[in-house]
Design a protein around this motif. Structure first.
Motif, PDB file in Angstrom:
ATOM      1  N   PRO A   1       6.489 -12.824  42.309  1.00 13.07           N
ATOM      2  CA  PRO A   1       5.580 -12.446  41.232  1.00 13.07           C
ATOM      3  C   PRO A   1       5.891 -13.275  39.983  1.00 13.07           C
ATOM      4  O   PRO A   1       6.914 -13.954  39.933  1.00 13.07           O
ATOM      5  N   VAL A   2       5.011 -13.198  38.990  1.00  9.12           N
ATOM      6  CA  VAL A   2       5.293 -13.807  37.691  1.00  9.12           C
ATOM      7  C   VAL A   2       6.524 -13.083  37.118  1.00  9.12           C
ATOM      8  O   VAL A   2       6.691 -11.875  37.345  1.00  9.12           O
ATOM      9  N   ASP A   3       7.398 -13.800  36.372  1.00  6.87           N
ATOM     10  CA  ASP A   3       8.575 -13.140  35.770  1.00  6.87           C
ATOM     11  C   ASP A   3       8.122 -11.920  34.970  1.00  6.87           C
ATOM     12  O   ASP A   3       7.143 -12.015  34.212  1.00  6.87           O
TER      13      ASP A   3
ATOM     14  N   VAL B   1       1.946 -17.587  31.890  1.00  6.98           N
ATOM     15  CA  VAL B   1       2.141 -18.840  32.625  1.00  6.98           C
ATOM     16  C   VAL B   1       0.997 -19.802  32.339  1.00  6.98           C
ATOM     17  O   VAL B   1      -0.138 -19.378  32.089  1.00  6.98           O
ATOM     18  N   GLU B   2       1.325 -21.093  32.363  1.00  6.88           N
ATOM     19  CA  GLU B   2       0.293 -22.099  32.152  1.00  6.88           C
ATOM     20  C   GLU B   2      -0.400 -22.327  33.488  1.00  6.88           C
ATOM     21  O   GLU B   2       0.236 -22.774  34.460  1.00  6.88           O
ATOM     22  N   LEU B   3      -1.666 -21.978  33.548  1.00  4.87           N
ATOM     23  CA  LEU B   3      -2.360 -21.962  34.837  1.00  4.87           C
ATOM     24  C   LEU B   3      -2.964 -23.315  35.174  1.00  4.87           C
ATOM     25  O   LEU B   3      -3.676 -23.903  34.358  1.00  4.87           O
ATOM     26  N   LEU B   4      -2.699 -23.782  36.388  1.00  2.00           N
ATOM     27  CA  LEU B   4      -3.379 -24.976  36.895  1.00  2.00           C
ATOM     28  C   LEU B   4      -4.607 -24.539  37.694  1.00  2.00           C
ATOM     29  O   LEU B   4      -5.605 -25.240  37.742  1.00  2.00           O
ATOM     30  N   ALA B   5      -4.490 -23.394  38.323  1.00  3.43           N
ATOM     31  CA  ALA B   5      -5.613 -22.846  39.086  1.00  3.43           C
ATOM     32  C   ALA B   5      -5.323 -21.389  39.400  1.00  3.43           C
ATOM     33  O   ALA B   5      -4.178 -20.944  39.334  1.00  3.43           O
ATOM     34  N   GLU B   6      -6.393 -20.660  39.695  1.00  6.31           N
ATOM     35  CA  GLU B   6      -6.237 -19.289  40.198  1.00  6.31           C
ATOM     36  C   GLU B   6      -6.895 -19.240  41.569  1.00  6.31           C
ATOM     37  O   GLU B   6      -8.028 -19.712  41.728  1.00  6.31           O
ATOM     38  N   VAL B   7      -6.173 -18.705  42.550  1.00  6.34           N
ATOM     39  CA  VAL B   7      -6.735 -18.606  43.901  1.00  6.34           C
ATOM     40  C   VAL B   7      -6.488 -17.205  44.448  1.00  6.34           C
ATOM     41  O   VAL B   7      -5.629 -16.473  43.947  1.00  6.34           O
ATOM     42  N   SER B   8      -7.269 -16.861  45.449  1.00  4.01           N
ATOM     43  CA  SER B   8      -7.037 -15.572  46.112  1.00  4.01           C
ATOM     44  C   SER B   8      -7.133 -15.753  47.616  1.00  4.01           C
ATOM     45  O   SER B   8      -7.808 -16.665  48.102  1.00  4.01           O
TER      46      SER B   8
ATOM     47  N   GLN C   1       0.802 -22.320  52.046  1.00  4.81           N
ATOM     48  CA  GLN C   1       1.789 -21.398  51.461  1.00  4.81           C
ATOM     49  C   GLN C   1       1.114 -20.086  51.045  1.00  4.81           C
ATOM     50  O   GLN C   1       1.641 -18.994  51.290  1.00  4.81           O
ATOM     51  N   ALA C   2      -0.070 -20.184  50.426  1.00  5.55           N
ATOM     52  CA  ALA C   2      -0.780 -18.975  49.971  1.00  5.55           C
ATOM     53  C   ALA C   2      -1.183 -18.114  51.168  1.00  5.55           C
ATOM     54  O   ALA C   2      -0.984 -16.893  51.163  1.00  5.55           O
ATOM     55  N   LEU C   3      -1.721 -18.750  52.199  1.00  7.12           N
ATOM     56  CA  LEU C   3      -2.170 -17.982  53.370  1.00  7.12           C
ATOM     57  C   LEU C   3      -0.986 -17.316  54.071  1.00  7.12           C
ATOM     58  O   LEU C   3      -1.073 -16.163  54.494  1.00  7.12           O
ATOM     59  N   THR C   4       0.114 -18.051  54.172  1.00  5.53           N
ATOM     60  CA  THR C   4       1.293 -17.493  54.846  1.00  5.53           C
ATOM     61  C   THR C   4       1.832 -16.312  54.045  1.00  5.53           C
ATOM     62  O   THR C   4       2.116 -15.239  54.598  1.00  5.53           O
ATOM     63  N   MET C   5       1.898 -16.501  52.709  1.00  6.93           N
ATOM     64  CA  MET C   5       2.452 -15.422  51.887  1.00  6.93           C
ATOM     65  C   MET C   5       1.542 -14.186  51.954  1.00  6.93           C
ATOM     66  O   MET C   5       2.023 -13.058  52.064  1.00  6.93           O
ATOM     67  N   ALA C   6       0.235 -14.408  51.894  1.00 10.49           N
ATOM     68  CA  ALA C   6      -0.702 -13.267  51.937  1.00 10.49           C
ATOM     69  C   ALA C   6      -0.537 -12.494  53.250  1.00 10.49           C
ATOM     70  O   ALA C   6      -0.477 -11.255  53.260  1.00 10.49           O
TER      71      ALA C   6
ATOM     72  N   SER D   1       5.431 -25.422  36.236  1.00 14.14           N
ATOM     73  CA  SER D   1       6.797 -24.905  36.096  1.00 14.14           C
ATOM     74  C   SER D   1       7.631 -25.890  35.290  1.00 14.14           C
ATOM     75  O   SER D   1       7.187 -26.998  35.003  1.00 14.14           O
ATOM     76  N   ALA D   2       8.849 -25.459  34.937  1.00  8.58           N
ATOM     77  CA  ALA D   2       9.701 -26.271  34.058  1.00  8.58           C
ATOM     78  C   ALA D   2       9.947 -27.656  34.661  1.00  8.58           C
ATOM     79  O   ALA D   2       9.955 -28.653  33.956  1.00  8.58           O
ATOM     80  N   ASP D   3      10.118 -27.723  35.993  1.00  7.32           N
ATOM     81  CA  ASP D   3      10.390 -29.040  36.609  1.00  7.32           C
ATOM     82  C   ASP D   3       9.090 -29.773  36.974  1.00  7.32           C
ATOM     83  O   ASP D   3       9.114 -30.737  37.738  1.00  7.32           O
ATOM     84  N   ARG D   4       7.980 -29.312  36.451  1.00  7.93           N
ATOM     85  CA  ARG D   4       6.653 -29.944  36.576  1.00  7.93           C
ATOM     86  C   ARG D   4       6.044 -29.847  37.980  1.00  7.93           C
ATOM     87  O   ARG D   4       4.965 -30.371  38.226  1.00  7.93           O
ATOM     88  N   THR D   5       6.754 -29.160  38.921  1.00  8.34           N
ATOM     89  CA  THR D   5       6.156 -28.968  40.245  1.00  8.34           C
ATOM     90  C   THR D   5       5.301 -27.708  40.176  1.00  8.34           C
ATOM     91  O   THR D   5       5.803 -26.664  39.766  1.00  8.34           O
ATOM     92  N   PRO D   6       4.022 -27.796  40.554  1.00  7.79           N
ATOM     93  CA  PRO D   6       3.210 -26.578  40.517  1.00  7.79           C
ATOM     94  C   PRO D   6       3.806 -25.502  41.425  1.00  7.79           C
ATOM     95  O   PRO D   6       4.285 -25.813  42.523  1.00  7.79           O
ATOM     96  N   LYS D   7       3.772 -24.277  40.938  1.00  3.52           N
ATOM     97  CA  LYS D   7       4.397 -23.193  41.693  1.00  3.52           C
ATOM     98  C   LYS D   7       3.377 -22.088  41.938  1.00  3.52           C
ATOM     99  O   LYS D   7       2.618 -21.734  41.040  1.00  3.52           O
ATOM    100  N   LEU D   8       3.388 -21.581  43.154  1.00  2.00           N
ATOM    101  CA  LEU D   8       2.469 -20.504  43.501  1.00  2.00           C
ATOM    102  C   LEU D   8       3.137 -19.159  43.217  1.00  2.00           C
ATOM    103  O   LEU D   8       4.196 -18.860  43.767  1.00  2.00           O
ATOM    104  N   LEU D   9       2.525 -18.360  42.342  1.00  2.00           N
ATOM    105  CA  LEU D   9       3.082 -17.052  41.993  1.00  2.00           C
ATOM    106  C   LEU D   9       2.063 -15.976  42.312  1.00  2.00           C
ATOM    107  O   LEU D   9       0.853 -16.205  42.169  1.00  2.00           O
TER     108      LEU D   9
END
Ligand code: AMP
Length: 382
Positions: free
Chosen positions: A111-113, A179-186, A228-233, A255-263
């Protein structure tokens, strides 16, 4: 079978239609005598969830029951827990933001922190510890950004606490890092009684004023994030032992290390606004999938059709003009229109969902452009 639905809004209506298409009876229980289900279905019981005798007599009539919102009281459903899909436990987890986040963290989903603030307690110290900017969200009852306040820094938190002090009972809160959003998915996944998981494709969601505005599929997301999203769901549905549907809303965050992160943003144990796109985009819609699970009808794969699809929302802001002049708009006449569905709500209010449409194009991005252009042709009210 007699399938009960608690809630007679558009989600309940589209589910009821799918249940009927399978040859079963859909019985709806809804407080608002003017609801979409009242407008379109013969069998609707008008009553509140607090009216226990009425609710219990409704529940006695049905073989199974589901709900179109997780923001409902769980206690009156307890004697009927065996009929409820998804289960009472799933409902209770998903209607409490804190319980949901604790479940996600404890099971290794991200989840988001977050942090939490008890009823009546001030937010300042907790917000400072979590870090600004953050978002204060009520633990129960919020949707479409309701019950949420962004706190950009110390001053905001002090002001927020001052306001909390004036309330008779300041509600318990979850604080989330902004969080700084790059995209929102469901992701909507169906899980049947045998435990088999049937994932729908990943949807990309675009919001306006915290309300879902457009959903497009295929999502413009790298394949590794989609997987990753489908597996987590699917894993979350499995961990919760959902029988029915589970929608998982994700943020793709910087994210801080500039890699997009799925939360994980939040869970909804039901059909979802973003899933309307499945009505045209998939061989089985989210409503058909839930209807199959509730009636014990064998599932089939909700495969994505070729091309791209976009669902556009029609809100009450547009309504006075849409209701009168829809036939004359390019939206209705477009050869790319796959579905136009008006929910039959008699009263239009700004932000109220009055209907949706789905268009088809070569890819998700093209479909979004077409949907945006077509909706812009609907004249706004004066
Ligand atoms: P929710 O009702 O919690 O899904 O929030 C509604 C919308 O507010 C989301 O779809 C996001 O666009 C935005 N939002 C909510 N929480 C956050 C957050 N922690 N960081 C950034 N944006 C957020």
């Amino acid at each position: 079978m007699r399938v009960g639905i608690l809630g007679g809004g558009q989600l309940g209506l589209m589910l009821a239609e799918s249940i009927q298409h399978l040859g079963h009876q859909a019985l709806v229980y809804e407080r608002d005598a003017d609801s979409p289900c009242h407008q379109r279905l013969a069998s609707v019981t008008t009553g509140t969830l607090e009216d226990t005798p009425r609710l219990q007599s409704f529940l006695q009539q049905v073989d199974v029951v589901t709900f179109d919102s997780e923001n409902i009281p769980a206690a009156p459903l307890e004697p009927f827990a065996a009929k409820l899909f998804p289960s009472l436990q799933v409902l209770q987890t998903c209607q409490d933001r804190l319980a949901e986040k604790r479940f996600l963290s404890a099971n290794g989903f991200s989840p988001v922190d977050f942090a939490w603030v008890d009823e009546g307690a001030p937010v300042l110290a907790t917000a400072e510890k979590l870090g600004f900017p953050c978002v204060a969200k009520t633990i129960r009852g919020g949707y479409d950004g309701k019950g949420q306040t962004r706190l950009n820094g110390y001053e905001d938190a002090v002001r927020y606490d001052r306001k909390r002090q004036t309330l008779d009972s300041a509600p318990a809160l979850v604080l989330e890092s902004f969080v700084e959003l790059l995209a929102e998915v469901s992701c909507v996944v169906a899980r049947d009684a045998s435990g088999a998981i049937w994932p729908f494709p990943v949807f990309e969601n675009i919001h306006r004023n915290h309300i879902l505005d457009f959903t497009l599929v295929p999502a413009r997301l790298e394949q590794n994030h989609q997987t990753q999203a489908l597996t987590m769901a699917g894993d979350i549905a499995q961990a919760l032992q959902v029988v029915g549907l589970l929608t998982v809303e994700f943020f793709l965050a910087k994210s801080a290390d500039r890699t997009p992160k799925l939360l994980v943003n939040e869970l909804a144990p039901r059909t979802h606004n973003s899933g309307h796109v499945t009505r045209a985009a998939c061989q089985l819609s989210q409503f058909d999938a839930l209807a199959r699970i509730l009636t014990g009808t064998p599932m089939c794969r909700p495969t994505l059709r070729t091309g791209g699809y976009c669902m556009g929302q029609l809100l009450g802001d547009l309504w006075p003009s849409v209701a009168g002049a829809l036939e004359a708009t390019p939206l209705v006449q477009s050869s790319q229109l796959s579905e136009l569905y008006l929910y039959g709500k008699t009263e239009a209010r700004p932000g109220r969902k009055m209907g949706h449409f789905i268009v088809e194009a070569g890819c998700g991005d093209d479909a979004l452009n077409v949907a945006q252009q077509l909706r812009n042709t609907v004249p706004s009210p004066k």
